[in-house]
Design an enzyme around this catalytic site. Structure first.
Site, PDB file in Angstrom:
ATOM      1  N   ASP A 228     -37.543-102.889 -75.842  1.00  0.00           N
ATOM      2  CA  ASP A 228     -36.318-102.538 -75.120  1.00  0.00           C
ATOM      3  C   ASP A 228     -36.244-101.025 -74.929  1.00  0.00           C
ATOM      4  OD1 ASP A 228     -33.900-102.959 -73.837  1.00  0.00           O
ATOM      5  OD2 ASP A 228     -32.730-102.916 -75.681  1.00  0.00           O
TER       6      ASP A 228
ATOM      7  N   ALA B  69     -21.921-101.167 -77.270  1.00  0.00           N
ATOM      8  CA  ALA B  69     -22.823-101.959 -76.436  1.00  0.00           C
ATOM      9  C   ALA B  69     -22.331-103.398 -76.362  1.00  0.00           C
ATOM     10  CB  ALA B  69     -24.241-101.885 -76.992  1.00  0.00           C
TER      11      ALA B  69
ATOM     12  N   ALA C 184     -23.150-104.909 -80.244  1.00  0.00           N
ATOM     13  CA  ALA C 184     -22.758-104.144 -81.437  1.00  0.00           C
ATOM     14  C   ALA C 184     -22.038-102.865 -81.052  1.00  0.00           C
ATOM     15  CB  ALA C 184     -23.998-103.822 -82.275  1.00  0.00           C
ATOM     16  N   GLN C 185     -21.418-102.265 -82.068  1.00  0.00           N
ATOM     17  CA  GLN C 185     -20.709-100.996 -81.906  1.00  0.00           C
ATOM     18  C   GLN C 185     -21.213-100.035 -82.978  1.00  0.00           C
ATOM     19  OE1 GLN C 185     -16.687-101.316 -80.504  1.00  0.00           O
ATOM     20  NE2 GLN C 185     -15.958 -99.948 -82.131  1.00  0.00           N
ATOM     21  N   VAL C 186     -21.377 -98.759 -82.605  1.00  0.00           N
ATOM     22  CA  VAL C 186     -21.968 -97.779 -83.513  1.00  0.00           C
ATOM     23  C   VAL C 186     -20.964 -96.678 -83.834  1.00  0.00           C
ATOM     24  CG1 VAL C 186     -23.840 -96.116 -83.838  1.00  0.00           C
ATOM     25  CG2 VAL C 186     -24.274 -98.250 -82.593  1.00  0.00           C
TER      26      VAL C 186
END
Length: 446
Positions: A362, A204, A207-209
């Site tokens: 959100d 995103a 952040a990164q998952v």
């Protein structure tokens, strides 16, 4: 008919005032009625311009100028060298996408077909504008997500193209993610995780998952990692947008009625909160407590946070398996009545407005899932909202006053909710509301 000052974006817009008619208008009418000669028209326009510059608005603008300059200087100091860096990055992004467009243009020119409309629009076309936003990073990807979520405000081709901004931001190489994890956790990753998937589940704007498995308990988890340098980017971008908004409101005072600066300040505050994973962890725990207290754990859930491997920039959470609520085909394979699942999700969310410390602010397809066990999964609590008890009480008074046409109570409750400027004339505001509602009733009656 309109009430002066209806609020936008949760910020004050009520500005009740006595209507003033500049005497330049009287001069203009006199000149027009007594002569149609060109010279008189010129004199009338000159008189009007002169009066505008001597008007109260101009004086107010001059009084506001020192505050504007002070605000810009202070914001620039807070931004520091980050502003110069972001300017350089912006130029680089613009040149990069421009080169892409020129390359594609040369290919289109060589083809027998005519030049596509998208190529004619250049960097303002949906595709290239989306590419520019992606290169510019977090703030502009968020703006792209807003465009994708507002089909009533933007052309359909832009809304469709910017759908790609959801969870499809350019990923950070895993080596950098691994380095952040080692630094944040302060221990060998092998002692915490049995396995980490180097391919991100989602990337995103902020952040990164990555999927992973905990060592020892062997529980499946996801690791949400703040992208490197994202805080500096957000501060620089949001401060720039704030300065632009301040200047626009100064140059065009009527814009203050849209609460442009106030909206930008709200966005800046919420986005900067989103990069603090300690706050997100607290938001998740509050929502889980709400579900337990209300006996809703059989209907919905939120991922458990593993505090021993979470920090301000790393969030390790229970992995939930399911599908987004918009994936109707997959939902139908999991439950017999998809409508019931959607109603459950809405009921749980609306209940959180009243019974939870904060509510999920959100909620979109990527953050609301139907899980394999039939429950609703709420994901990503980076952005939350809060409604104070005082506001709830004022809302009850407002709703009650509508049913009995009590305009004084209606006005006072709106003021109590913070929906007006502090110096609003309550009595005059109530009379304005009465005029509006009476006009509406008259139209409905006809």
């Amino acid at each position: 008919m309109a009430v002066s000052g209806l609020r936008s974006g949760g910020l004050p817009l009520f500005h009740h005032h006595h209507h003033r008619f500049p005497h330049s208008f009287a001069k203009l009418n006199f000149l027009r009625s007594n002569s149609k000669k060109k010279g008189f028209t010129v004199l009338a326009r000159y008189a009007q311009a002169r009066d505008l510059f001597s008007s109260r608005r101009f004086q107010d603008g001059m009084e506001e100028l020192p505050k504007l300059v002070e605000d810009i200087v202070q914001t620039s100091i807070n931004t520091g060298p980050r502003g110069v860096l972001r300017l350089a990055q912006g130029v680089q992004a613009f040149i990069g996408v421009g080169q892409e467009w020129l390359t594609d243009l040369s290919k289109s020119t060589n083809s027998s077909a005519g030049l596509p409309t998208e190529m004619q629009l250049g960097l303002l076309s949906p595709f290239y504008l989306r590419r520019l936003f992606e290169r510019m990073g977090a703030t502009y990807i968020k703006l792209g997500q807003f465009i994708a979520s507002a089909p009533t405000l933007f052309p359909p081709e832009y809304v469709q193209e910017f759908q790609n901004c959801f969870d499809r931001a350019p990923p950070v190489p895993y080596e950098e993610i691994e380095s952040i994890l080692r630094k944040e956790l302060g221990k060998p990753l092998e002692s915490v995780y049995e396995y980490i998937d180097p391919t991100p589940l989602a990337s995103a704007s902020i952040a990164q998952v990555h999927g992973a498995r905990l060592k020892g308990s062997r529980e499946d988890v996801v690791i949400k990692v703040l992208k490197p340098g994202i805080e500096d980017i957000l501060v620089a971008d949001l401060n720039f947008v704030y300065v632009v908004a301040r200047i626009l409101e100064f140059l065009s005072p009527d814009l203050s009625r849209t609460s442009l600066v106030g909206i930008v300040k709200d966005i800046r505050e919420s986005m900067l909160e989103e990069v603090d994973f300690y706050k997100e962890a607290a938001n998740i725990e509050a929502f889980r407590r709400y579900l337990e207290t209300m006996g809703l754990t059989g209907d919905a859930t939120a991922p458990k946070v593993y505090q021993h491997c979470s920090t301000g920039k790393v969030l390790t959470m229970q992995r939930l398996y399911g599908v987004p609520l918009t994936d109707l085909d997959s939902i139908s394979s999991l439950v017999s009545n998809p409508e019931t699942s959607l109603i459950t999700a809405l009921n749980v969310w609306f209940g959180s407005l009243l019974a939870c410390e904060s509510f999920h602010a959100d909620v979109h397809a990527g953050n609301l899932w139907l899980l394999r066990d039939g429950r609703i999964g709420f994901l990503d609590f980076g952005i939350v909202g809060r409604i104070s008890p005082k506001t709830w009480a004022a809302m009850e008074v407002f709703l009650g006053s509508i049913s009995i046409d009590d305009y004084d109570s209606m006005a006072s409750s709106l003021i109590e909710m913070g929906a007006t400027n502090k110096d609003v004339d309550a009595k005059a505001f109530a009379r304005d509301l009465e005029k509006v509602f009476s006009s509406i009733k008259a139209r409905v009656g006809h």
